[in-house]
Scaffold this motif. Structure first.
Motif, PDB file in Angstrom:
ATOM      1  N   SER A 159      -6.355   7.293  -2.860  1.00 40.66           N
ATOM      2  CA  SER A 159      -6.610   6.494  -1.657  1.00 40.66           C
ATOM      3  C   SER A 159      -6.470   5.012  -1.959  1.00 40.66           C
ATOM      4  O   SER A 159      -6.503   4.596  -3.124  1.00 40.66           O
ATOM      5  CB  SER A 159      -8.010   6.784  -1.100  1.00 40.66           C
ATOM      6  N   TYR A 160      -6.321   4.244  -0.887  1.00 41.19           N
ATOM      7  CA  TYR A 160      -6.162   2.788  -1.000  1.00 41.19           C
ATOM      8  C   TYR A 160      -6.970   2.169   0.129  1.00 41.19           C
ATOM      9  O   TYR A 160      -6.746   2.478   1.297  1.00 41.19           O
ATOM     10  CB  TYR A 160      -4.690   2.423  -0.845  1.00 41.19           C
TER      11      TYR A 160
ATOM     12  N   VAL B 293      -8.534   1.086  -5.079  1.00 43.06           N
ATOM     13  CA  VAL B 293      -7.559   2.170  -5.170  1.00 43.06           C
ATOM     14  C   VAL B 293      -8.157   3.246  -6.064  1.00 43.06           C
ATOM     15  O   VAL B 293      -8.600   2.951  -7.176  1.00 43.06           O
ATOM     16  CB  VAL B 293      -6.214   1.675  -5.741  1.00 43.06           C
TER      17      VAL B 293
ATOM     18  N   CYS C  69      -2.291   8.738  -7.114  1.00 41.16           N
ATOM     19  CA  CYS C  69      -3.005   7.872  -6.173  1.00 41.16           C
ATOM     20  C   CYS C  69      -3.698   8.742  -5.122  1.00 41.16           C
ATOM     21  O   CYS C  69      -3.061   9.552  -4.455  1.00 41.16           O
ATOM     22  CB  CYS C  69      -2.056   6.888  -5.508  1.00 41.16           C
TER      23      CYS C  69
ATOM     24  N   ASP D  87      -9.026  -4.913  -2.926  1.00 40.95           N
ATOM     25  CA  ASP D  87      -8.416  -3.595  -2.815  1.00 40.95           C
ATOM     26  C   ASP D  87      -9.200  -2.652  -3.710  1.00 40.95           C
ATOM     27  O   ASP D  87      -9.530  -3.002  -4.846  1.00 40.95           O
ATOM     28  CB  ASP D  87      -6.962  -3.605  -3.278  1.00 40.95           C
TER      29      ASP D  87
ATOM     30  N   VAL E 210       2.334   1.702  -3.505  1.00 40.75           N
ATOM     31  CA  VAL E 210       1.355   2.172  -4.493  1.00 40.75           C
ATOM     32  C   VAL E 210       0.989   3.632  -4.241  1.00 40.75           C
ATOM     33  O   VAL E 210       0.890   4.425  -5.172  1.00 40.75           O
ATOM     34  CB  VAL E 210       0.100   1.274  -4.494  1.00 40.75           C
ATOM     35  N   MET E 211       0.815   3.979  -2.978  1.00 41.39           N
ATOM     36  CA  MET E 211       0.408   5.356  -2.677  1.00 41.39           C
ATOM     37  C   MET E 211       1.512   6.375  -2.943  1.00 41.39           C
ATOM     38  O   MET E 211       1.250   7.575  -2.958  1.00 41.39           O
ATOM     39  CB  MET E 211      -0.109   5.450  -1.244  1.00 41.39           C
TER      40      MET E 211
ATOM     41  N   ARG F  73       0.837  -1.204   0.000  1.00 47.73           N
ATOM     42  CA  ARG F  73       0.000   0.000   0.000  1.00 47.73           C
ATOM     43  C   ARG F  73       0.871   1.253   0.000  1.00 47.73           C
ATOM     44  O   ARG F  73       0.633   2.194  -0.762  1.00 47.73           O
ATOM     45  CB  ARG F  73      -0.943   0.004   1.211  1.00 47.73           C
TER      46      ARG F  73
END
Length: 111
Positions: free
Chosen positions: A45-46, A62, A43, A60, A37-38, A34
């Motif tokens: 939110s996750y 995203v 991006c 997930d 990815v963030m 996470r």
């Protein structure tokens, strides 16, 4: 032409984690992934969900600013996943059933 305000792109991933790897995945691997990815541009939110009916199924969600940024991140993730630090994360997966991007078409709310 849609009358909806501009909304984020939603990336939906539904997958099954090997039972023997579930504790490591939930307690360590997903958090590291996470954060990774963030760190990508776009991006927003996750969110990480566990299925209530099937204990090894996860989802997930995203949110991304644009489809282009979501796809760019996905390409980078594929490259980075070949690195040794992602081996525990990748070893956790039994299946990936859904990986796709969506945009909002209609929305309803209770009054």
């Amino acid at each position: 032409m849609s009358n909806l305000p501009e909304t984020p792109i939603v990336e939906l991933v539904v997958y099954k984690i090997k039972q023997s790897m579930q504790a490591t995945y939930v307690n360590t691997s997903i958090e590291e992934f996470r954060e990774f990815v963030m760190s990508f541009e776009g991006c927003i939110s996750y969110e990480f969900y566990k299925c209530m009916g099937e204990p090894n199924v996860f989802m997930d969600i995203v949110k991304w600013e644009t489809l282009e940024l979501a796809e760019k991140a996905a390409r980078r993730v594929k490259i980075y996943q070949k690195r040794p630090e992602f081996s525990a994360y990748l070893a956790s997966f039994e299946t990936v059933d859904i990986f796709n991007h969506f945009n909002l078409q209609k929305s309803w709310k209770q009054n």
